[in-house]
Motif scaffolding. Structure first.
Motif, PDB file in Angstrom:
ATOM      1  N   VAL A 260      55.779  10.015  45.295  1.00 50.34           N
ATOM      2  CA  VAL A 260      56.391  10.307  46.590  1.00 50.34           C
ATOM      3  C   VAL A 260      57.907  10.097  46.569  1.00 50.34           C
ATOM      4  N   LYS A 261      58.337   9.014  45.953  1.00 49.06           N
ATOM      5  CA  LYS A 261      59.780   8.732  45.898  1.00 49.06           C
ATOM      6  C   LYS A 261      60.514   9.848  45.164  1.00 49.06           C
ATOM      7  N   TRP A 262      59.959  10.280  44.044  1.00 48.61           N
ATOM      8  CA  TRP A 262      60.583  11.351  43.264  1.00 48.61           C
ATOM      9  C   TRP A 262      60.596  12.656  44.056  1.00 48.61           C
ATOM     10  N   LEU A 263      59.475  12.977  44.718  1.00 47.58           N
ATOM     11  CA  LEU A 263      59.380  14.211  45.509  1.00 47.58           C
ATOM     12  C   LEU A 263      60.403  14.221  46.643  1.00 47.58           C
ATOM     13  N   LYS A 264      60.567  13.076  47.306  1.00 45.21           N
ATOM     14  CA  LYS A 264      61.552  12.981  48.395  1.00 45.21           C
ATOM     15  C   LYS A 264      62.964  13.223  47.868  1.00 45.21           C
ATOM     16  N   GLY A 265      63.270  12.579  46.744  1.00 44.86           N
ATOM     17  CA  GLY A 265      64.602  12.732  46.169  1.00 44.86           C
ATOM     18  C   GLY A 265      64.868  14.158  45.729  1.00 44.86           C
ATOM     19  N   GLY A 268      65.005  16.494  48.786  1.00 49.65           N
ATOM     20  CA  GLY A 268      66.219  16.191  49.539  1.00 49.65           C
ATOM     21  C   GLY A 268      67.459  16.751  48.870  1.00 49.65           C
ATOM     22  N   ARG A 269      67.516  16.621  47.549  1.00 50.93           N
ATOM     23  CA  ARG A 269      68.689  17.114  46.822  1.00 50.93           C
ATOM     24  C   ARG A 269      68.735  18.641  46.835  1.00 50.93           C
ATOM     25  N   MET A 270      67.593  19.279  46.682  1.00 46.33           N
ATOM     26  CA  MET A 270      67.555  20.746  46.725  1.00 46.33           C
ATOM     27  C   MET A 270      67.895  21.264  48.117  1.00 46.33           C
ATOM     28  N   SER A 271      67.471  20.534  49.142  1.00 42.51           N
ATOM     29  CA  SER A 271      67.801  20.919  50.511  1.00 42.51           C
ATOM     30  C   SER A 271      69.309  20.781  50.758  1.00 42.51           C
ATOM     31  N   ALA A 272      69.878  19.663  50.312  1.00 43.62           N
ATOM     32  CA  ALA A 272      71.312  19.416  50.512  1.00 43.62           C
ATOM     33  C   ALA A 272      72.162  20.453  49.798  1.00 43.62           C
ATOM     34  N   LYS A 273      71.696  20.909  48.633  1.00 47.63           N
ATOM     35  CA  LYS A 273      72.444  21.899  47.848  1.00 47.63           C
ATOM     36  C   LYS A 273      72.033  23.338  48.187  1.00 47.63           C
ATOM     37  N   GLU A 274      71.183  23.474  49.225  1.00 48.28           N
ATOM     38  CA  GLU A 274      70.736  24.784  49.696  1.00 48.28           C
ATOM     39  C   GLU A 274      70.059  25.605  48.592  1.00 48.28           C
ATOM     40  N   CYS A 275      69.205  24.912  47.850  1.00 47.58           N
ATOM     41  CA  CYS A 275      68.418  25.578  46.805  1.00 47.58           C
ATOM     42  C   CYS A 275      67.024  25.932  47.343  1.00 47.58           C
ATOM     43  N   THR A 276      66.914  26.088  48.651  1.00 50.19           N
ATOM     44  CA  THR A 276      65.602  26.230  49.295  1.00 50.19           C
ATOM     45  C   THR A 276      64.962  27.594  49.078  1.00 50.19           C
ATOM     46  N   LYS A 283      57.034  24.270  46.373  1.00 46.95           N
ATOM     47  CA  LYS A 283      56.111  23.430  45.624  1.00 46.95           C
ATOM     48  C   LYS A 283      56.357  21.950  45.894  1.00 46.95           C
ATOM     49  N   LEU A 284      57.623  21.567  45.942  1.00 41.68           N
ATOM     50  CA  LEU A 284      57.977  20.166  46.214  1.00 41.68           C
ATOM     51  C   LEU A 284      57.530  19.746  47.606  1.00 41.68           C
ATOM     52  N   LYS A 296      60.097  13.362  56.282  1.00 40.74           N
ATOM     53  CA  LYS A 296      60.764  14.219  55.302  1.00 40.74           C
ATOM     54  C   LYS A 296      59.997  15.523  55.105  1.00 40.74           C
ATOM     55  N   SER A 297      58.700  15.412  54.924  1.00 36.38           N
ATOM     56  CA  SER A 297      57.927  16.629  54.677  1.00 36.38           C
ATOM     57  C   SER A 297      57.943  17.541  55.903  1.00 36.38           C
ATOM     58  N   ALA A 298      57.901  16.945  57.101  1.00 40.89           N
ATOM     59  CA  ALA A 298      57.967  17.745  58.330  1.00 40.89           C
ATOM     60  C   ALA A 298      59.313  18.460  58.438  1.00 40.89           C
ATOM     61  N   TYR A 299      60.379  17.758  58.049  1.00 39.75           N
ATOM     62  CA  TYR A 299      61.722  18.359  58.088  1.00 39.75           C
ATOM     63  C   TYR A 299      61.804  19.560  57.147  1.00 39.75           C
ATOM     64  N   TYR A 300      61.286  19.412  55.943  1.00 40.66           N
ATOM     65  CA  TYR A 300      61.363  20.501  54.968  1.00 40.66           C
ATOM     66  C   TYR A 300      60.469  21.680  55.373  1.00 40.66           C
ATOM     67  N   LEU A 301      59.331  21.377  56.011  1.00 40.32           N
ATOM     68  CA  LEU A 301      58.486  22.454  56.531  1.00 40.32           C
ATOM     69  C   LEU A 301      59.223  23.216  57.624  1.00 40.32           C
ATOM     70  N   GLY A 302      60.035  22.484  58.393  1.00 40.11           N
ATOM     71  CA  GLY A 302      60.865  23.130  59.415  1.00 40.11           C
ATOM     72  C   GLY A 302      61.869  24.076  58.793  1.00 40.11           C
ATOM     73  N   ILE A 303      62.467  23.666  57.687  1.00 39.62           N
ATOM     74  CA  ILE A 303      63.426  24.520  56.980  1.00 39.62           C
ATOM     75  C   ILE A 303      62.738  25.795  56.493  1.00 39.62           C
TER      76      ILE A 303
END
Length: 456
Positions: A260-265, A268-276, A283-284, A296-303
């Motif tokens: 979970v820690k690795w997945l969040k990081g 989060g990094r891909m989101s910040a760098k707009e690699c979405t 997959k992440l 975190k997962s809810a936020y990324y699902l929103g993206i």
């Protein structure tokens, strides 16, 4: 015979007590002379008595080491070559002596990070040795590891070691996240002070001299942290660009998909760098939501919902994320995202409430002030009742733009230009003269605020 022995012992004890008393008196006298000179920065006169106290009465007072540090730093600024190295080594020795004799009055995080910075500045020791001092300070006493410059040096040394193949890229990413969070916490504290005192000033209440100093110092510190954050991002450089992140995380995904820690990081990094846009991001997020449904997962699902132009669904996920999120800076990010969605929909009143919620969580988020300023300015014709009040709306917009620069120095240039643009559209000196008696303007519709007529 027995009487003679007793007399000799008594005399010896008296002599010893007298000697100890004399030494204590001598320590106090010498220290007093040294401290008085050091207080007025007369270090040439302070040096001899100060070092005498340090050598002969090391446990007399922590002030010996405090003044000694100031004295050596003063000498270090002027020194060159071998003298500079010698003074730097003496300074390091002094810091360690202070900890030896006054451990309760010495902060480990401050001491080791100070030693690391002196070593770095004067090129003492290897990169590994310099890094070790900072790392010990940060991992054992992060609370007292303070100073924008030291945070940058610590991170910079780690990147240099990673470039040399002595540290892993994951180490760099993890420290980057941690230091960025610490900097943002410091920025938020300073920005909150600035926002509170600025609002007080704008309301017409004069600040005390103490409050003015507090406001000035908060601005100076905030500017320093802003520069360091930019420097850290620059030092991280291309290591965190999409073309580097995607293969790096793809390679580790199979092994780390349940971490979970690795997945969040990673997410989060891909989101910040707009690699979405890359399938890896999906997959992440999918793996993260499966392993631990969270803010975190809810936020990324929103993206991802936003990518599919499902705004209602995105808002639903973002609101879930905001409710679940416990970390202030991340909660601010979610609130800001909701504000962005609502602003695009034209729901300015609701958008403003979320931008302000973001500022409550992260007072240094100056972009929120710029967004509010933009919405206010674009509503000038709708929210004023006559020409003067419509144009007065721009004063309020300019005030919000100015706040952005105060809480986030990195926005200083763009905020200044934005505020100047708004002020140019506001009532002129002639307009104010032709409307005597108006000291403030109440603005209606969704804005619902009152703006003071400035002195032009």
């Amino acid at each position: 015979m027995r009487f003679k022995i007793m007399f000799t012992i008594a005399a010896g004890l008296a002599l010893g007590a007298s000697s100890a008393s004399a030494q204590a008196t001598d320590c106090a006298t010498t220290a007093s002379i040294a401290y008085e000179h050091a207080k007025v920065k007369n270090y040439d006169a302070a040096e001899e008595p100060l070092w005498k106290v340090r050598k002969e009465c090391p446990t007399y007072s922590v002030a010996t080491y405090q003044f000694g540090e100031k004295l050596l730093k003063h000498k270090l600024k002027k020194a060159q070559g071998a003298d500079k190295t010698a003074i730097a080594n003496e300074l390091i020795a002094l810091m360690k002596e202070r900890f030896q004799y006054f451990p309760a009055k010495t902060k480990v995080g401050a001491m080791h990070s100070d030693i690391g910075q002196v070593m770095y500045d004067t090129k003492i020791g290897t990169t590994e040795a310099q890094f070790a001092e900072f790392h010990k300070a940060y991992t054992t006493d992060k609370k007292n590891f303070k100073g924008a410059k030291k945070l940058y040096t610590y991170f910079s040394l780690l990147v240099d070691l990673q470039d040399a193949g002595k540290k892993k890229l994951q180490d760099v990413f993890e420290l980057y996240d941690d230091i960025t969070e610490k900097i943002e916490d410091e920025e938020s504290a300073k920005a909150k002070t600035i926002a509170t005192l600025t609002e007080k000033e704008e309301s017409g209440t004069a600040l005390s001299s103490k409050e003015k100093r507090k406001l000035k110092n908060a601005g100076i510190n905030l500017a320093a942290y802003s520069k360091v954050k930019a420097g850290i991002n620059q030092k991280l450089g291309a290591r965190a660009d999409c073309d580097k992140l995607i293969p790096f995380y793809n390679e580790q995904f199979a092994e780390k998909s349940g971490d979970v820690k690795w997945l969040k990081g990673a997410a989060g990094r891909m989101s910040a760098k707009e690699c979405t846009a890359d399938p890896l991001f999906f997959k992440l997020v999918e793996a993260l939501h499966k392993a631990e449904p969270s803010a975190k997962s809810a936020y990324y699902l929103g993206i991802l919902a936003m990518k599919d132009k499902q705004r209602s669904k995105a808002l639903e996920y973002f609101n879930q994320s905001a409710e679940l999120e416990t970390k202030a800076s991340d909660k601010a990010k979610v609130y800001f995202k909701i504000g962005e969605v609502l602003k695009k929909q034209g729901s300015y009143g609701k958008a403003r409430s979320y931008y302000k919620k973001a500022l409550q969580q992260k007072p240094s988020l100056g972009t929120s002030y710029l967004r509010i300023a933009s919405m206010i300015a674009s509503s000038a014709n709708n929210c004023g009742t006559d020409v003067f009040s419509k144009r007065a709306v721009y004063w309020l917009a300019a005030n919000y733009a100015n706040r952005a620069a105060k809480v986030d120095p990195s926005l200083k240039s763009v905020a200044a230009k934005t505020a100047a643009n708004y002020r140019a559209k506001a009532p002129s000196k002639t307009d104010v003269f032709n409307n005597p008696g108006i000291s403030s303007v109440k603005i209606g519709c969704w804005i619902g605020e009152t703006v003071k007529v400035p002195k032009l």
